[in-house]
Design a protein around this motif. Sequence first.
Motif, PDB file in Angstrom:
ATOM      1  N   PRO B  47      24.242  43.412  48.181  1.00  0.00           N
ATOM      2  CA  PRO B  47      24.496  44.819  48.492  1.00  0.00           C
ATOM      3  C   PRO B  47      24.633  45.637  47.200  1.00  0.00           C
ATOM      4  O   PRO B  47      24.669  45.065  46.112  1.00  0.00           O
ATOM      5  CB  PRO B  47      25.830  44.771  49.235  1.00  0.00           C
ATOM      6  N   ASP B  48      24.740  46.983  47.334  1.00  0.00           N
ATOM      7  CA  ASP B  48      24.898  47.832  46.144  1.00  0.00           C
ATOM      8  C   ASP B  48      26.347  47.890  45.695  1.00  0.00           C
ATOM      9  O   ASP B  48      26.637  48.211  44.551  1.00  0.00           O
ATOM     10  CB  ASP B  48      24.399  49.243  46.450  1.00  0.00           C
ATOM     11  N   LEU B  49      27.272  47.621  46.649  1.00  0.00           N
ATOM     12  CA  LEU B  49      28.700  47.681  46.322  1.00  0.00           C
ATOM     13  C   LEU B  49      29.449  46.763  47.279  1.00  0.00           C
ATOM     14  O   LEU B  49      29.061  46.622  48.442  1.00  0.00           O
ATOM     15  CB  LEU B  49      29.200  49.127  46.479  1.00  0.00           C
ATOM     16  N   ALA B  67      33.412  34.360  41.588  1.00  0.00           N
ATOM     17  CA  ALA B  67      32.227  33.655  42.074  1.00  0.00           C
ATOM     18  C   ALA B  67      30.990  34.546  41.980  1.00  0.00           C
ATOM     19  O   ALA B  67      29.896  34.072  41.651  1.00  0.00           O
ATOM     20  CB  ALA B  67      32.438  33.207  43.514  1.00  0.00           C
ATOM     21  N   LEU B  68      31.163  35.838  42.219  1.00  0.00           N
ATOM     22  CA  LEU B  68      30.028  36.773  42.151  1.00  0.00           C
ATOM     23  C   LEU B  68      29.489  36.846  40.722  1.00  0.00           C
ATOM     24  O   LEU B  68      28.278  36.916  40.502  1.00  0.00           O
ATOM     25  CB  LEU B  68      30.456  38.174  42.607  1.00  0.00           C
ATOM     26  N   ILE B  69      30.412  36.832  39.762  1.00  0.00           N
ATOM     27  CA  ILE B  69      30.007  36.925  38.355  1.00  0.00           C
ATOM     28  C   ILE B  69      29.223  35.683  37.920  1.00  0.00           C
ATOM     29  O   ILE B  69      28.296  35.764  37.125  1.00  0.00           O
ATOM     30  CB  ILE B  69      31.253  37.115  37.459  1.00  0.00           C
ATOM     31  N   GLU B  70      29.600  34.532  38.487  1.00  0.00           N
ATOM     32  CA  GLU B  70      28.954  33.288  38.084  1.00  0.00           C
ATOM     33  C   GLU B  70      27.510  33.184  38.546  1.00  0.00           C
ATOM     34  O   GLU B  70      26.722  32.434  37.984  1.00  0.00           O
ATOM     35  CB  GLU B  70      29.754  32.084  38.601  1.00  0.00           C
ATOM     36  N   ASN B  71      27.170  33.922  39.610  1.00  0.00           N
ATOM     37  CA  ASN B  71      25.817  33.840  40.150  1.00  0.00           C
ATOM     38  C   ASN B  71      24.961  34.991  39.606  1.00  0.00           C
ATOM     39  O   ASN B  71      25.311  36.151  39.775  1.00  0.00           O
ATOM     40  CB  ASN B  71      25.896  33.904  41.679  1.00  0.00           C
ATOM     41  N   PRO B  72      23.844  34.665  38.922  1.00  0.00           N
ATOM     42  CA  PRO B  72      23.017  35.736  38.337  1.00  0.00           C
ATOM     43  C   PRO B  72      22.556  36.759  39.378  1.00  0.00           C
ATOM     44  O   PRO B  72      22.366  37.929  39.054  1.00  0.00           O
ATOM     45  CB  PRO B  72      21.814  34.995  37.761  1.00  0.00           C
ATOM     46  N   ALA B  73      22.400  36.307  40.632  1.00  0.00           N
ATOM     47  CA  ALA B  73      21.904  37.214  41.673  1.00  0.00           C
ATOM     48  C   ALA B  73      22.943  38.264  42.039  1.00  0.00           C
ATOM     49  O   ALA B  73      22.602  39.328  42.560  1.00  0.00           O
ATOM     50  CB  ALA B  73      21.508  36.412  42.907  1.00  0.00           C
ATOM     51  N   THR B  74      24.221  37.974  41.801  1.00  0.00           N
ATOM     52  CA  THR B  74      25.267  38.880  42.289  1.00  0.00           C
ATOM     53  C   THR B  74      26.156  39.432  41.176  1.00  0.00           C
ATOM     54  O   THR B  74      27.046  40.223  41.438  1.00  0.00           O
ATOM     55  CB  THR B  74      26.172  38.144  43.294  1.00  0.00           C
ATOM     56  N   GLN B  75      25.888  39.011  39.915  1.00  0.00           N
ATOM     57  CA  GLN B  75      26.848  39.392  38.859  1.00  0.00           C
ATOM     58  C   GLN B  75      26.868  40.889  38.557  1.00  0.00           C
ATOM     59  O   GLN B  75      27.830  41.393  38.005  1.00  0.00           O
ATOM     60  CB  GLN B  75      26.609  38.556  37.590  1.00  0.00           C
ATOM     61  N   GLN B  76      25.799  41.596  38.925  1.00  0.00           N
ATOM     62  CA  GLN B  76      25.740  43.031  38.628  1.00  0.00           C
ATOM     63  C   GLN B  76      26.418  43.888  39.697  1.00  0.00           C
ATOM     64  O   GLN B  76      26.584  45.081  39.511  1.00  0.00           O
ATOM     65  CB  GLN B  76      24.275  43.487  38.515  1.00  0.00           C
ATOM     66  N   ILE B  77      26.767  43.271  40.829  1.00  0.00           N
ATOM     67  CA  ILE B  77      27.289  44.090  41.939  1.00  0.00           C
ATOM     68  C   ILE B  77      28.696  44.595  41.613  1.00  0.00           C
ATOM     69  O   ILE B  77      29.589  43.812  41.331  1.00  0.00           O
ATOM     70  CB  ILE B  77      27.341  43.269  43.247  1.00  0.00           C
ATOM     71  N   PRO B  78      28.912  45.925  41.643  1.00  0.00           N
ATOM     72  CA  PRO B  78      30.262  46.440  41.395  1.00  0.00           C
ATOM     73  C   PRO B  78      31.176  46.142  42.586  1.00  0.00           C
ATOM     74  O   PRO B  78      30.714  46.106  43.725  1.00  0.00           O
ATOM     75  CB  PRO B  78      30.053  47.948  41.239  1.00  0.00           C
ATOM     76  N   VAL B  79      32.473  45.914  42.291  1.00  0.00           N
ATOM     77  CA  VAL B  79      33.421  45.566  43.352  1.00  0.00           C
ATOM     78  C   VAL B  79      34.630  46.496  43.294  1.00  0.00           C
ATOM     79  O   VAL B  79      35.107  46.847  42.217  1.00  0.00           O
ATOM     80  CB  VAL B  79      33.905  44.105  43.192  1.00  0.00           C
ATOM     81  N   VAL B  80      35.096  46.910  44.470  1.00  0.00           N
ATOM     82  CA  VAL B  80      36.364  47.635  44.563  1.00  0.00           C
ATOM     83  C   VAL B  80      37.310  46.715  45.322  1.00  0.00           C
ATOM     84  O   VAL B  80      36.947  46.208  46.384  1.00  0.00           O
ATOM     85  CB  VAL B  80      36.194  48.958  45.337  1.00  0.00           C
TER      86      VAL B  80
END
Lengths: 543, 134
Positions: B47-49, B67-80
């Motif tokens: 997702p975008d966010l 876990a999101l940071i560890e995966n190249p596919a998801t590391q760019q997704i911003p989180v709130v």
Amino acid sequence: MSKFTQNVTSTNSTSNDIFTQLRSAGLVVVECTTMGKIECEPERGDDWFADLLLSSPIVRSAISASCRSCLSDDICTTTEAIPGLWLVPTPISHARRSSGYAVALIVTEELLASEYVHALCQASNAEVGVVRDMIRDLPPAAPQDIPRLSSLFQLAWTSHRSYYENQGVIEDIGRELADSYEEINLLYTITGSMNSVNHPERFIELVCDELLKNMPYGWIGVQLRIGNRLPRPGNELLHSGDTCLDENQLSNIVAAMTCDISPGTPLIAHSGDQISQRLGDGTIVVPIENDGKVIGILIAAEKQGSDTTVSSVDVKMLSATASQLSIFLENALLYEDLNATFLGTLEALTASIDAKDRYTCGHSQRVALLTSQLAQAIDLPEDQVDRYRIAGLVHDIGKIGVPESVLLKIGKLTDEEYKTVQQHPEIGARILKDIPQMSDILGGVLHHHERYDGGGYPHGLSQEDIPLVARIIAIADTFDAMSSSRTYRKAMTRTSVLDEMKQSIPGQFDPVLAEIFFNLDFSQWEELMIEHQTTQTKGRLAA
Amino acid sequence: MAHRILVVDDETHILQVLSLKLRNSGFEVSTAVDGEDALRQAVENPPDLIITDIQMPYMNGIELCNALIENPATQQIPVVVITARGHTLAASDTDIENVRDVISKPFSPRGVAELATSILADISARTHDRSEAA
């Protein structure tokens, strides 16, 4: 995928799915009014089978007749409209009222042999042979399956309806929940800021800002009716958001409303009434009460958007906020009263010390004024300036412990007497040291006779070691003393006082502070001076 | 095309309220009921966010962020991240590269929608700048 020209319930995709799913089971479904008017049917051209059936006037009138008999018999019965075409009606209800029928059309093999197939083909300009082949390929239902299919259709339809209605309920609850979240968040924010009792106007402005974020209004304001018991906001209107009225007009309107409102009843502006003429339809005015009396109002005015209906959520939110405001204001008023009593007591106490000596009448008040002015000039925060004012007021409180014979002595003091006078800063600090509210300004009392070069008393501190408040009071004290008559000399003119003080820098005063002091506006001080001289003269004449 | 936001919380009412507000603000919304579910969805279709609660079963919000940071596919997704007010949370707990903001419960749903709008607008603007520069 079949499309529908209109969907009675909504254009929601979930609703379309049921039609698609039923169609893939071989059922064509239409929706009708209770009187049998077809209101929703598959779009033409997408589905040959639906087209074939629904192009026929015979079929359409059979559908209508089926609905009408459901209505008159008060029961939905599956009927064979023409040989091989079965109609299965089922009620559509909304808010416990029947709003029409959904009718499923099911074709059996018998249609192939029926004469009516010609009529159907004619109505949709299709060739009978081709149509028969296409129907055979469907394949059509077996006649003995009709009861089962109609039960399944009714079950699917009812479940779909209740699913859909429940979705609506969940949406409604979600919306209400979201409103409640906003309200809880607002109350949290408000209660979190309720401790700012010494700046009531800031709290009120925050409340108005927060409300304005949550409510569709042009401006939201608070008008109090408490006289000047709170220096700000007092009786002035505080509001967030822009208004098309000018401030004067607005104040008058709002002040009038504050007098009109009665406890416990929010006013809601209706088209044409007085409030709506002044502040627009949909304006809400809620009383702020304390002990059953209206002490102010909270107003949401100039409702935005075309809908001027007032939402009950908005009224609830304003009322809840008004209660919070009332609790806050009660505290702020108590605090203000306490503070006024405290200051009044200090003023009376210091005035009574000054009064012992007719030459020092009003000295403490004037030093307090100059101290606060100099503190302000060096950009100390507002709260700090207030504290410095108090320090200036009580700086000489220790003189209470110096015998009058010394204080009022005409002529030069002996060394012994001078030593007694020099004790007054320490006596003052001792008197005040047990009052917790004074702890931050004790330094001002104890050190106001220190000199910048270290030659002062009682501790001989120098430069930055002398607390800032004491360095400020030292300048204010000297200036006021030199400007007044004393037992041992006449008052000097302001110019000669300032000249003499300038020569005492850098030894006696903090040079930076002194430079700023010389440029102060002394008009307020002069007013006080004149006031005190008049009182003094009156006192002398009376004596 | 509308931005897609993944909302993660084990409390149905929070999911309901946030989805409603975010959809009304023009976003596409999907939901997950715990960190594990969220991670699976994010990897399958980033997702975008992501807006996530912290206290959840199986995999909590902090573990999810890591876990999101560890995966190249998801590391760019911003989180709130959303925390319960009063829940003791050290600032360092949420000092993770992808965490853009921390919100306390009870929160203003309108405020969350505004925050999502501003984070995504910011990202779009930067992506736009980058493509202009290229």
